[in-house]
Scaffold this active site. Structure first.
Site, PDB file in Angstrom:
ATOM      1  N   CYS A  16       0.841  -1.204   0.000  1.00 47.70           N
ATOM      2  CA  CYS A  16       0.000   0.000   0.000  1.00 47.70           C
ATOM      3  C   CYS A  16       0.880   1.258   0.000  1.00 47.70           C
ATOM      4  O   CYS A  16       1.540   1.543  -0.986  1.00 47.70           O
ATOM      5  CB  CYS A  16      -0.971  -0.035   1.187  1.00 47.70           C
ATOM      6  SG  CYS A  16      -2.380   1.101   0.995  1.00 47.70           S
ATOM      7  N   HIS A  67      -3.616  -5.264   0.751  1.00 45.49           N
ATOM      8  CA  HIS A  67      -3.050  -5.717   2.026  1.00 45.49           C
ATOM      9  C   HIS A  67      -3.054  -7.244   2.103  1.00 45.49           C
ATOM     10  O   HIS A  67      -4.059  -7.847   2.475  1.00 45.49           O
ATOM     11  CB  HIS A  67      -3.842  -5.123   3.195  1.00 45.49           C
ATOM     12  CG  HIS A  67      -3.608  -3.662   3.379  1.00 45.49           C
ATOM     13  ND1 HIS A  67      -2.583  -3.168   4.160  1.00 45.49           N
ATOM     14  CD2 HIS A  67      -4.248  -2.580   2.860  1.00 45.49           C
ATOM     15  CE1 HIS A  67      -2.604  -1.847   4.124  1.00 45.49           C
ATOM     16  NE2 HIS A  67      -3.600  -1.463   3.342  1.00 45.49           N
ATOM     17  N   GLU A 114      -1.682  -9.068   4.271  1.00 49.63           N
ATOM     18  CA  GLU A 114      -1.602  -9.551   5.651  1.00 49.63           C
ATOM     19  C   GLU A 114      -2.966  -9.772   6.301  1.00 49.63           C
ATOM     20  O   GLU A 114      -3.069 -10.487   7.308  1.00 49.63           O
ATOM     21  CB  GLU A 114      -0.774  -8.576   6.512  1.00 49.63           C
ATOM     22  CG  GLU A 114      -1.420  -7.225   6.769  1.00 49.63           C
ATOM     23  CD  GLU A 114      -1.194  -6.191   5.680  1.00 49.63           C
ATOM     24  OE1 GLU A 114      -1.360  -4.996   5.962  1.00 49.63           O
ATOM     25  OE2 GLU A 114      -0.857  -6.579   4.541  1.00 49.63           O
ATOM     26  N   SER A 159       4.520 -13.509  38.670  1.00 45.27           N
ATOM     27  CA  SER A 159       3.161 -13.053  38.972  1.00 45.27           C
ATOM     28  C   SER A 159       2.151 -14.183  38.911  1.00 45.27           C
ATOM     29  O   SER A 159       1.053 -14.062  39.431  1.00 45.27           O
ATOM     30  CB  SER A 159       2.751 -11.954  37.983  1.00 45.27           C
ATOM     31  OG  SER A 159       2.557 -12.504  36.689  1.00 45.27           O
TER      32      SER A 159
END
EC number: 6.3.5.2
Length: 513
Positions: A84, A172, A174, A226
């Protein structure tokens, strides 16, 4: 010594999909990093980059302040794929022509290929559905390039210069809406850039164990445990590397979910047999947070107290040289790069004191969350930990909005327990990226029995995501929402209202603070 892995670099021009491009590359088992467009060209040469992908971006290439890359990058001999905005910039910098279109092209379009056997386009057939999102278009390709594909409204949808291995696609590849986008990216990686596909969970573990051993030597290591996915898997990985040189410290800062401290102690002492120091510091943290309402200040205070506490414990243990943290790639990206403003300070990144006395070990700094989970499974970490939803480092401290008090924490713990319990019963837990409750710093009027009430509302938040960079709110069934709301207002004191957050990211963030 392990062989140097292939490296693909995504150049970030501010596009919303930059992280998604990187994920797609990694899914093809090729290591990938996101670099700012300002990175010096010499860095690419020194890093031995195998291929470069220019991301999209919101700017028009004709704008004076549009992001530009050093044109010397085209002389490196490294294959480049522009997507793009990235294709438009490539065309403009190499002598082509880009013009503002009479109308934009957004959504699906049919790509028609001029050369279906081209190495970049192999396997697509003559036509393929692609996802467009642009207003500018390349109207003349640079010298040496040829048009490889077009759509009805875009004459140059794919271009390429085979001699220099420079390529561009206006759509695009992706995103999932481009039917064969992953094939195009794989073609670039393997047919054009000559990657080996050596980025696997096993190769990552082997490399990290080597690097941790080399970094630590005979030093001693503390792990900030954690009980969440990132710190838990980090602890197991570092333990694999250095064994008894590792001591894990689990801090109960009083901001954990219901039953969490007990579960963490049980799991790591009994299952992993890791040396674990359990510190109940709830009073220390809550006293520091008293009267504090600003979310950034809360995060910084919690981060500072964590480090100070570790320094205290380190003195008790003797010489400690390193601190393990479960920082992941989205933490690093969201805490600011040259092409992205700081959204909020991440507990693992921006909240550390400047005079910190430990050297950091961050084995997952370049991994997305799903990659950390894959590492955990390969290391034998129990699914109840590996499959847990992400939990912020500051814990409930950033889910209680405004001042954090013991009363508010107890309300939130009980509401959160009910919400997650019902989500699990409905079989939805593993479909969701996160499901949690938030306690706003407001009260609302209600009626319970024949009496007026003035109590807290509870916000339910459930989202789907691949990597926390973007997220969609989840459409929970109405009957499930009704059951959850009914249980919370009936079982949790001081709550008279339940609301559901239907905001995606962007424009919101997943956490409220």
């Amino acid at each position: 010594m392990s062989q140097q892995r292939d490296l693909i670099v995504v150049v970030d021009f501010g596009g919303q999909y930059s992280h998604l491009i990187a994920r797609r590359v990694r899914e093809a088992q090729v290591y990938c990093e996101i670099w700012p467009f300002t990175a010096p060209v010499q860095r690419y040469r020194e890093a031995g980059v195998k291929g470069i992908i220019f991301s999209g971006g919101p700017a028009s290439v004709e704008q004076a302040d549009a992001p530009r890359i050093d044109p010397a990058i085209y002389e490196l001999g490294i294959p480049i794929l522009g997507i793009c905005y990235g294709m438009q910039l490539m065309a403009l910098q190499l002598g082509g022509e880009v013009r503002r279109g009479q109308q934009g092209e957004y959504g699906r379009a049919t790509l028609r290929l001029a050369d279906a056997e081209h190495p970049l386009l192999r396997g697509l057939g003559r036509e393929s559905l692609v996802w467009m999102s642009h207003f500018d278009s390349v109207t003349r390709v640079p010298s040496g390039f040829r048009v490889l594909g077009a759509t009805e409204n875009t004459a140059v949808a794919v271009m390429g210069d085979d001699a220099r291995r420079l390529y561009g696609v206006q759509f695009h590849p992706e995103v999932v809406h481009t039917a064969q986008g992953r094939e195009i990216l794989r073609n670039f990686l393997f047919n054009i850039a000559g990657c080996r596909g050596d980025w696997t969970t096993e190769s990552f573990i082997t490399r990290q164990v080597e690097e941790i051993r080399r970094q630590v030597g005979s030093g001693r290591v503390l792990c900030a445990l954690s009980g969440g996915v990132d710190s838990s898997v980090a602890a197991v990985l570092v333990h694999k590397a250095v064994g008894d040189q590792l001591t894990c410290i689990f801090v109960d800062h009083g901001l954990m979910r219901k039953g969490e401290p007990e579960q963490v102690v049980r799991t790591f002492r009994d299952h992993f047999h890791i040396h674990l120091v359990h510190v109940d510091a709830s009073e220390r943290f809550l006293s520091k947070l008293r009267g504090v309402t600003d979310p950034e200040q809360k995060r910084k205070i919690i981060g500072n107290e964590f480090i100070r506490l570790f320094e205290d414990e380190a003195r008790k243990l003797g010489q400690i040289d390193f601190l393990v943290q479960g920082t992941v790639y989205p933490d690093v990206i969201e805490s600011g790069t040259e092409t992205a403003r700081v959204i909020k300070s991440h507990h693992n990144v921006g909240g550390l004191p400047e005079d910190m006395r430990f050297q950091l070990i961050e084995p997952f700094r370049q991994l997305f969350k799903d990659e950390v989970r894959a590492v955990g499974r390969a290391l034998g970490v129990p699914e109840e930990i590996v499959g847990r939803h992400p939990f912020p480092g500051p814990g409930l401290g950033v889910r209680v909005l405004g001042e954090v008090t013991p009363e508010k924490l107890e309300i939130l713990r009980e509401a959160d327990r009910i919400f997650v319990e019902e989500i699990r019963k409905a079989g939805l837990y593993d479909e969701l990226w996160q499901a949690f409750t938030v306690l706003p710093d407001v009260r609302s009027v209600g009626v319970m029995g024949d009496e007026r009430t003035y109590a807290y509302p509870v916000v339910l938040r459930a989202v789907t995501s691949e990597d926390a960079m973007t997220a969609d709110f989840y459409r929970l069934p109405w009957d499930l929402l009704e059951r959850i709301a009914s249980r919370i207002v009936n079982e949790v004191p001081h709550v008279n209202r339940v609301v559901y957050d239907v905001t995606s990211k962007p424009p919101g963030t997943i956490e409220w603070e």
